[in-house]
Scaffold this active site. Sequence first.
Site, PDB file in Angstrom:
ATOM      1  CG  HIS A   1      12.190  -4.002   4.480  1.00  0.00           C
ATOM      2  ND1 HIS A   1      12.216  -4.944   3.727  1.00  0.00           N
ATOM      3  CD2 HIS A   1      11.099  -3.318   4.677  1.00  0.00           C
ATOM      4  CE1 HIS A   1      10.813  -4.943   3.388  1.00  0.00           C
ATOM      5  NE2 HIS A   1      10.177  -3.938   3.844  1.00  0.00           N
TER       6      HIS A   1
ATOM      7  CE  LYS B   1       3.427  -9.388   8.314  1.00  0.00           C
ATOM      8  NZ  LYS B   1       3.021  -7.876   7.966  1.00  0.00           N
TER       9      LYS B   1
ATOM     10  CD  GLU C   1       7.450  -5.021   1.382  1.00  0.00           C
ATOM     11  OE1 GLU C   1       7.887  -6.000   1.761  1.00  0.00           O
ATOM     12  OE2 GLU C   1       7.760  -3.669   1.431  1.00  0.00           O
TER      13      GLU C   1
ATOM     14  NE  ARG D   1     -11.036   0.375  29.016  1.00  0.00           N
ATOM     15  CZ  ARG D   1     -12.103   1.042  29.195  1.00  0.00           C
ATOM     16  NH1 ARG D   1     -13.158   0.680  29.002  1.00  0.00           N
ATOM     17  NH2 ARG D   1     -11.830   2.109  30.059  1.00  0.00           N
TER      18      ARG D   1
ATOM     19  CG  HIS E   1      13.581   1.252   6.478  1.00  0.00           C
ATOM     20  ND1 HIS E   1      13.735   0.260   7.233  1.00  0.00           N
ATOM     21  CD2 HIS E   1      12.369   1.354   5.871  1.00  0.00           C
ATOM     22  CE1 HIS E   1      12.436  -0.411   7.537  1.00  0.00           C
ATOM     23  NE2 HIS E   1      11.791   0.149   6.417  1.00  0.00           N
TER      24      HIS E   1
ATOM     25  CG  HIS F   1       8.386   0.798   1.843  1.00  0.00           C
ATOM     26  ND1 HIS F   1       9.444   0.761   2.580  1.00  0.00           N
ATOM     27  CD2 HIS F   1       7.767  -0.599   1.700  1.00  0.00           C
ATOM     28  CE1 HIS F   1       9.745  -0.380   3.452  1.00  0.00           C
ATOM     29  NE2 HIS F   1       8.840  -1.284   2.924  1.00  0.00           N
TER      30      HIS F   1
ATOM     31  NE  ARG G   1       5.321  -9.986  13.391  1.00  0.00           N
ATOM     32  CZ  ARG G   1       4.033  -9.200  13.130  1.00  0.00           C
ATOM     33  NH1 ARG G   1       4.332  -8.058  12.651  1.00  0.00           N
ATOM     34  NH2 ARG G   1       2.925  -9.882  13.639  1.00  0.00           N
TER      35      ARG G   1
ATOM     36  CG  ASN H   1      13.138  -5.860   9.206  1.00  0.00           C
ATOM     37  OD1 ASN H   1      12.235  -5.422   8.625  1.00  0.00           O
ATOM     38  ND2 ASN H   1      13.499  -6.014  10.381  1.00  0.00           N
TER      39      ASN H   1
ATOM     40  CE  LYS I   1       4.585  -4.876  12.387  1.00  0.00           C
ATOM     41  NZ  LYS I   1       6.049  -4.233  12.448  1.00  0.00           N
TER      42      LYS I   1
ATOM     43  CD  GLU J   1       7.858  -6.342  14.654  1.00  0.00           C
ATOM     44  OE1 GLU J   1       6.640  -6.205  14.386  1.00  0.00           O
ATOM     45  OE2 GLU J   1       8.888  -5.669  14.401  1.00  0.00           O
TER      46      GLU J   1
HETATM   47  N1  LIG Z   1       0.920  -2.676   9.673  1.00  0.00           N
HETATM   48  C1  LIG Z   1       1.624  -3.500   9.081  1.00  0.00           C
HETATM   49  O1  LIG Z   1       2.275  -4.442   9.419  1.00  0.00           O
HETATM   50  C2  LIG Z   1       2.651  -2.625   7.917  1.00  0.00           C
HETATM   51  C3  LIG Z   1       3.141  -3.343   7.106  1.00  0.00           C
HETATM   52  C4  LIG Z   1       3.835  -2.693   5.897  1.00  0.00           C
HETATM   53  C5  LIG Z   1       3.513  -1.413   5.730  1.00  0.00           C
HETATM   54  N2  LIG Z   1       2.757  -0.713   6.633  1.00  0.00           N
HETATM   55  C6  LIG Z   1       2.153   0.603   6.270  1.00  0.00           C
HETATM   56  O2  LIG Z   1       1.615   0.692   4.935  1.00  0.00           O
HETATM   57  C7  LIG Z   1       1.488   1.927   4.310  1.00  0.00           C
HETATM   58  C8  LIG Z   1       1.868   1.854   3.036  1.00  0.00           C
HETATM   59  O3  LIG Z   1       0.866   1.039   2.513  1.00  0.00           O
HETATM   60  P1  LIG Z   1       0.530   1.248   0.834  1.00  0.00           P
HETATM   61  O4  LIG Z   1       1.706   1.056  -0.107  1.00  0.00           O
HETATM   62  O5  LIG Z   1      -0.650   0.388   0.640  1.00  0.00           O
HETATM   63  O6  LIG Z   1       0.170   2.981   0.831  1.00  0.00           O
HETATM   64  P2  LIG Z   1      -1.230   3.657   0.874  1.00  0.00           P
HETATM   65  O7  LIG Z   1      -2.276   3.078   1.553  1.00  0.00           O
HETATM   66  O8  LIG Z   1      -1.112   5.251   0.815  1.00  0.00           O
HETATM   67  O9  LIG Z   1      -1.866   3.314  -0.721  1.00  0.00           O
HETATM   68  C9  LIG Z   1      -1.001   4.021  -1.867  1.00  0.00           C
HETATM   69  C10 LIG Z   1      -1.782   4.734  -2.932  1.00  0.00           C
HETATM   70  O10 LIG Z   1      -2.496   3.795  -3.716  1.00  0.00           O
HETATM   71  C11 LIG Z   1      -3.894   4.131  -3.449  1.00  0.00           C
HETATM   72  N3  LIG Z   1      -4.712   3.167  -3.750  1.00  0.00           N
HETATM   73  C12 LIG Z   1      -4.898   2.050  -2.869  1.00  0.00           C
HETATM   74  N4  LIG Z   1      -5.460   1.068  -3.537  1.00  0.00           N
HETATM   75  C13 LIG Z   1      -5.875   1.419  -4.566  1.00  0.00           C
HETATM   76  C14 LIG Z   1      -6.776   0.881  -5.659  1.00  0.00           C
HETATM   77  N5  LIG Z   1      -7.330  -0.224  -5.529  1.00  0.00           N
HETATM   78  N6  LIG Z   1      -7.011   1.693  -6.828  1.00  0.00           N
HETATM   79  C15 LIG Z   1      -6.533   2.895  -6.624  1.00  0.00           C
HETATM   80  N7  LIG Z   1      -5.620   3.637  -5.878  1.00  0.00           N
HETATM   81  C16 LIG Z   1      -5.556   2.880  -4.922  1.00  0.00           C
HETATM   82  C17 LIG Z   1      -4.002   4.813  -2.015  1.00  0.00           C
HETATM   83  O11 LIG Z   1      -5.064   5.954  -2.052  1.00  0.00           O
HETATM   84  C18 LIG Z   1      -2.735   5.801  -2.062  1.00  0.00           C
HETATM   85  O12 LIG Z   1      -2.658   6.990  -2.884  1.00  0.00           O
HETATM   86  C19 LIG Z   1       2.717   2.682   5.168  1.00  0.00           C
HETATM   87  O13 LIG Z   1       2.157   3.803   6.016  1.00  0.00           O
HETATM   88  C20 LIG Z   1       3.320   1.729   6.105  1.00  0.00           C
HETATM   89  O14 LIG Z   1       3.777   2.205   7.307  1.00  0.00           O
HETATM   90  C21 LIG Z   1       2.299  -1.330   7.524  1.00  0.00           C
HETATM   91 ZN   LIG Z   2       8.315  -3.378   3.166  1.00  0.00          ZN
END
Ligand SMILES: NC(=O)c1ccc[n+]([C@@H]2O[C@H](COP(=O)([O-])OP(=O)(O)OC[C@H]3O[C@@H](n4cnc5c(N)ncnc54)[C@H](O)[C@@H]3O)[C@@H](O)[C@H]2O)c1
Ligand SMILES: [Zn+2]
Length: 374
Positions: free
Chosen positions: A253, A232, A191, A127, A257, A272, A246, A250, A149, A242
Amino acid sequence: MTQTAEIEKVEVPLPGRAYDILIGPDLLARAGAEIAARLPGTRAAIVTDANLAGRHLATLQASLAESGIAAVAHVVPPGEKSKNFVELQNAVDAVLAARLERNDVVVALGGGVVGDLAGFAAGIVRRGMNFVQVPTSLLAQVDSSVGGKTGINTGHGKNLVGVFHQPKLVLADTSALDTLPPREFRAGYAEVMKYGLIDRPDFFAFLETNWREVFAGGPARARAIAESCRAKADVVVRDEFETGDRALLNLGHTFGHALEAATGYDGARLVHGEGVAIGMALAHRFSARMNLASPDDAARVEAHLAAVGLPRRIAEIEGDLPGAERLLDYIAQDKKVTRGTLTFILTHGVGRSFVARDVPRSEVLAFLREQLPE
Ligand SMILES: NC(=O)c1ccc[n+]([C@@H]2O[C@H](COP(=O)([O-])OP(=O)(O)OC[C@H]3O[C@@H](n4cnc5c(N)ncnc54)[C@H](O)[C@@H]3O)[C@@H](O)[C@H]2O)c1
Ligand SMILES: [Zn+2]
């Protein structure tokens, strides 16, 4: 003291769940000390992906061991597809198999994918266990690791299942970004720009002057990440769950999107952050067309996107795209449509974004027709 001089600290003052974000070079090597100071006697399960396992995991493990934190590691396949129920179960099982208790900690080492998956596991095992984010992509350092999140995707859409679960600490190692593929770094930078364009015009001007150092590494990189986290965190503290505020996050976005959907979420065509980059340019251009902002502001945003190598026009996307009507459908699916009007984040100029609630559908359609390649 000299060792800590270049570390920036951003506080997230949520009542009862306040935590620090530390930002600076070589923080991975200090992770053990920082975690031990906040969670004495803890044990850890590190969740990471295969790309990070070969690069930064050993440094983190050594640092935890040095501070007396016993740790197991669980490695997931890299990529968005890992945000699913099977990987969630595997992560949960790995934590339980290591016999971790509530007061032990799940440490996410990776980008947003690992952070969302590991955070969800930490949020539901017993939990809710302690959780520490060690974001390694620029997007994760400035966006997904802050705010609590977590979640996974289902056949019904992205991020539809998850919990709010705040971390106890975020460690953003700015030198870990040196191994990030350049395209991923640029996408994350969209971003960073976004925070300037929402309501921090001075930050946008700082980026225009210092972006080279942000990309190359150096104090400007940590400053830009810290300022983004501050932006942020401000929003998160105002609207943790949210319910409204928030929305400004966007910016870019809604269009972005729609473009991601229109390219079938094919990362080879559009990632993205690139969708957000084009989306921010479109939001500024559309605002100028609606006489809300000067065309000079749109030109300024485009010039900066071009300088850093981010796309700014729909025509820059490779391959076939649907027509304006279809794109508008994607936008309408993404947003609530109320009697022929749409909600967008528009702007009165650089750093002066606002929520526009009744944008006529017909205006958006006419605009999209102008923006699409012939
Ligand atoms: N929780 C939230 O508030 C929130 C906000 C925005 C996005 N997200 C989520 O985040 C995700 C996207 O995140 P992302 O862009 O980091 O994607 P990701 O985690 O897939 O990383 C992108 C790529 O870079 C690689 N990588 C990461 N760090 C590295 C490093 N230091 N050296 C070499 N390779 C590295 C990863 O292995 C992957 O192949 C999506 O799933 C999205 O929905 C969540
Ligand atoms: Zn974004």
